[in-house]
Design an enzyme around this catalytic site. Structure first.
Site, PDB file in Angstrom:
ATOM      1  N   GLU A   1       0.856  -1.191   0.000  1.00 17.55           N
ATOM      2  CA  GLU A   1       0.000   0.000   0.000  1.00 17.55           C
ATOM      3  C   GLU A   1       0.890   1.238   0.000  1.00 17.55           C
ATOM      4  OE1 GLU A   1      -2.865   0.078   3.202  1.00 17.55           O
ATOM      5  OE2 GLU A   1      -3.648   2.040   2.594  1.00 17.55           O
TER       6      GLU A   1
ATOM      7  N   ASN B   1      -6.706   1.646   2.844  1.00 17.61           N
ATOM      8  CA  ASN B   1      -7.396   2.919   3.067  1.00 17.61           C
ATOM      9  C   ASN B   1      -6.965   3.981   2.056  1.00 17.61           C
ATOM     10  OD1 ASN B   1      -8.553   1.662   5.271  1.00 17.61           O
ATOM     11  ND2 ASN B   1      -7.140   2.556   6.757  1.00 17.61           N
TER      12      ASN B   1
ATOM     13  N   ASN C   1     -12.267  -0.569  -0.750  1.00 17.54           N
ATOM     14  CA  ASN C   1     -11.615  -1.126   0.431  1.00 17.54           C
ATOM     15  C   ASN C   1     -12.392  -0.768   1.692  1.00 17.54           C
ATOM     16  OD1 ASN C   1      -9.113  -2.197   1.884  1.00 17.54           O
ATOM     17  ND2 ASN C   1      -9.278  -0.144   2.767  1.00 17.54           N
ATOM     18  N   GLU C   2     -12.698  -1.762   2.493  1.00 13.40           N
ATOM     19  CA  GLU C   2     -13.298  -1.568   3.833  1.00 13.40           C
ATOM     20  C   GLU C   2     -14.330  -0.440   3.852  1.00 13.40           C
ATOM     21  OE1 GLU C   2     -10.116  -1.263   6.753  1.00 13.40           O
ATOM     22  OE2 GLU C   2      -9.547  -3.345   6.431  1.00 13.40           O
TER      23      GLU C   2
ATOM     24  N   TYR D   1      -6.980  -8.554  11.672  1.00 16.46           N
ATOM     25  CA  TYR D   1      -5.639  -8.510  12.267  1.00 16.46           C
ATOM     26  C   TYR D   1      -5.728  -9.075  13.677  1.00 16.46           C
ATOM     27  CZ  TYR D   1      -4.415  -5.578   8.310  1.00 16.46           C
ATOM     28  OH  TYR D   1      -4.202  -5.105   7.029  1.00 16.46           O
TER      29      TYR D   1
ATOM     30  N   GLU E   1      -6.693  -9.150   3.571  1.00 18.68           N
ATOM     31  CA  GLU E   1      -5.840  -8.499   4.590  1.00 18.68           C
ATOM     32  C   GLU E   1      -5.855  -9.384   5.823  1.00 18.68           C
ATOM     33  OE1 GLU E   1      -5.986  -4.330   5.596  1.00 18.68           O
ATOM     34  OE2 GLU E   1      -6.683  -3.823   3.574  1.00 18.68           O
TER      35      GLU E   1
ATOM     36  N   GLN F   1       1.323  -6.515   5.560  1.00 18.90           N
ATOM     37  CA  GLN F   1       1.671  -6.214   4.180  1.00 18.90           C
ATOM     38  C   GLN F   1       3.012  -6.872   3.868  1.00 18.90           C
ATOM     39  OE1 GLN F   1       0.972  -2.093   3.134  1.00 18.90           O
ATOM     40  NE2 GLN F   1      -0.987  -2.050   4.164  1.00 18.90           N
TER      41      GLN F   1
HETATM   42  O1  AHR Z   1      -3.063  -2.739   6.182  1.00 26.15           O
HETATM   43  C1  AHR Z   1      -3.249  -1.547   6.874  1.00 26.15           C
HETATM   44  C2  AHR Z   1      -4.678  -1.012   6.788  1.00 26.15           C
HETATM   45  O2  AHR Z   1      -5.532  -1.875   7.478  1.00 26.15           O
HETATM   46  C3  AHR Z   1      -5.276  -0.940   5.405  1.00 26.15           C
HETATM   47  O3  AHR Z   1      -4.972   0.246   4.746  1.00 26.15           O
HETATM   48  C4  AHR Z   1      -6.742  -1.006   5.691  1.00 26.15           C
HETATM   49  O4  AHR Z   1      -7.471  -1.571   4.631  1.00 26.15           O
HETATM   50  C5  AHR Z   1      -6.851  -1.782   6.981  1.00 26.15           C
HETATM   51  O5  AHR Z   1      -7.667  -1.177   7.894  1.00 26.15           O
END
Ligand code: AHR
Length: 495
Positions: free
Chosen positions: A26, A71, A171-172, A243, A291, A348
């Protein structure tokens, strides 16, 4: 402690889609500038890509890399990263409150991906922009027509299309932090209309609609249901993001993170099938876990980083041994769900919550999580088969009966090889492991690689890059798994 894993080669989960070993770059922090790209660096190639980083990426064997966000994409104008570099705008990047120079854009990244041996998973901006810019980008990247955007690509020096086959519809979009976030109905409609235009521009592409930003979103499930109802027939996958972390230092519970991942996958798959039934559709929508990783170490330090810098050191989590063991078990879960998860991106790749770290202008090194990712990516290709494990269990946090052993097995297609990935979650007991392959008496353990050690908090740094690295274990009479360890056992058919 003793455990036995029983494998039947006929109990197939699925042929594994190699794209579950994807990753993510990103425009965030030092992922691009100072990460994959640094023209002044001593290892930089003629395009400014760091070849030291490139070599480490290649060793991970990453088939697909998601780009350019995250994001970031929800405020991004893709045209800014094309054409003459001296004319590209310097912009306020609102998602991460940084400055984006646009020195790298799709023109450069497609070349980086080619050199890394990866395909691109390209995200379009459904925040500040919409269907029109998305279909123009597909034309720019993939079209051979004699039309405006395909011609623009040619004028920029690229006669041949980039051939990007996999695309994310935003995205999200449920996250309040997202630039121009949406209700599920608003997003479902725009995803549907954007998907139509993108596929009319290039019918060969595959599309991923946004699922919930994580499992604890208040609208999780309702979001998926409404979005899928709006765009089911026009998309191919729905995304999952999550995450994991150990902010309260409860390692016993942390080591069970993969149980939550498994539940998340099964819940989203069930909603996809519910909508399939509702619609009386023949089509199955599969999952893109685009992700996933561990992210919590850098939360506090990021609050101190001043805004409006170029490539600030954001999200630079330093991973330890326990993170690597957790990451290994998350990969086990992806394998065990490979019938539904067809794409997954470790978020990432470089510097930002990443397996690969760099010093801007200096060295590069592998974090602890690099190793389970690398070995699973290299040896976890082929067909996933179900493992049945007899072992003890424990309680931790709000979870009961957590099995001490987490495992997955993969029959390789190229060699007569069966790879078994195993995590021992016990904090204090070794495990003597027996692997029993039903009806096959000719398989013998051939190699045992482990990530283990007494200090769960041990890390790698630029000065001590080999503090936590895999060890080759003796495979004499028995297989022994150290406490809180990740293991890969390769068995070969000796017949
Ligand atoms: O990977 C970091 C961020 O985590 C990304 O930009 C977003 O999509 C997520 O919230």
């Amino acid at each position: 402690m003793k455990a036995e894993i029983t494998i039947s080669k006929n109990n197939i989960i699925s042929r594994i889609d190699d794209r579950i070993y994807g990753s993510f770059v990103e425009h965030l922090g030092r992922a691009v500038y100072g990460g994959i790209y640094e023209p002044g660096h001593e290892t930089a190639d003629e395009m400014g890509f760091r070849t030291d980083v490139m070599e480490m990426v290649k060793a991970l064997n990453v088939p697909v890399v998601r780009y350019p966000g995250g994001n970031f994409v929800s405020g991004y104008n893709w045209e800014d990263g094309t054409g003459d570099k001296s004319k590209r705008p310097r912009k306020m990047e609102l998602a991460w409150q940084s400055i984006e120079t646009n020195e790298v854009g799709i023109d450069e990244f497609q070349e980086w991906a080619k050199r890394a041996g990866s395909e691109i998973m390209m995200a379009v901006n459904l925040g500040t922009r919409g269907p029109d810019e998305a279909r123009n980008l597909v034309e720019y990247c993939n079209s051979e027509t004699d039309t405006y955007y395909a011609d623009m690509r040619r004028k920029n020096g690229f006669e041949k299309p980039f051939g990007i086959k996999l695309w994310c519809l935003g995205n999200e979009m449920d996250g309040p932090w997202q630039i121009c976030s949406k209700t599920p109905y608003e997003y479902g409609r725009i995803a549907c209309e954007t998907a139509k235009l993108m596929k009319w521009t290039d019918p060969s592409i595959e599309l991923v609609a946004c699922g919930s930003a994580h499992i604890n979103m208040p609208t999780f499930m309702e979001w998926e249901r409404i979005v899928l109802r709006e765009c089911y027939e026009h998309i191919d996958y729905i995304s999952l993001h999550n995450y994991y972390g150990n902010p309260n230092n409860d390692t016993a519970a942390y080591l069970a993170s993969s149980i939550e991942m498994d539940k998340f996958i099964k819940q989203v798959a069930a909603i996809c099938d519910e909508v399939k039934l509702e619609k009386k559709s023949d089509k199955t929508v599969n999952l893109s876990f685009d992700e996933w990783n561990i992210w919590f170490h850098s939360n506090e330090q990021d609050k101190e980083i001043p805004k409006w810098q170029v490539a600030p050191p954001l999200l630079e989590d330093v991973y330890n041994l326990e993170d690597a063991v957790v990451l290994g078990s998350l990969m086990i879960t992806l394998l065990n769900n490979s019938d539904r998860v067809k794409i997954a991106c470790l978020a990432q790749l470089v510097n930002v919550i990443a397996p690969i770290m760099t010093e801007t202008g200096g060295r590069t090194w592998a974090q602890t999580i690099y190793y389970p990712f690398m070995y699973t990516s290299r040896h976890g290709r082929g067909t996933a088969v179900r493992t049945f494990c007899e072992c003890g269990s424990y309680d931790a946090g709000n979870m009961k009966n957590i099995p001490y052993i987490d495992s997955a097995a993969v029959i390789s297609e190229v060699e007569n090889e069966l790879a078994v990935f195993v995590v021992n979650r016990s904090l204090d007991s070794e495990c003597e492991l027996n692997i029993n392959i039903l009806g096959e008496s000719h398989y013998r353990p051939y190699q045992h690689i482990a990530l283990e050690g007494g200090d769960l908090k041990a890390i790698n740094t630029a000065d001590e890059p080999e503090n936590v690295i895999p060890v080759v274990k003796d495979i004499g009479g028995k297989i022994t798994l150290a406490p809180h360890s990740w293991n890969m056992i390769i068995l070969k058919n000796t017949f």
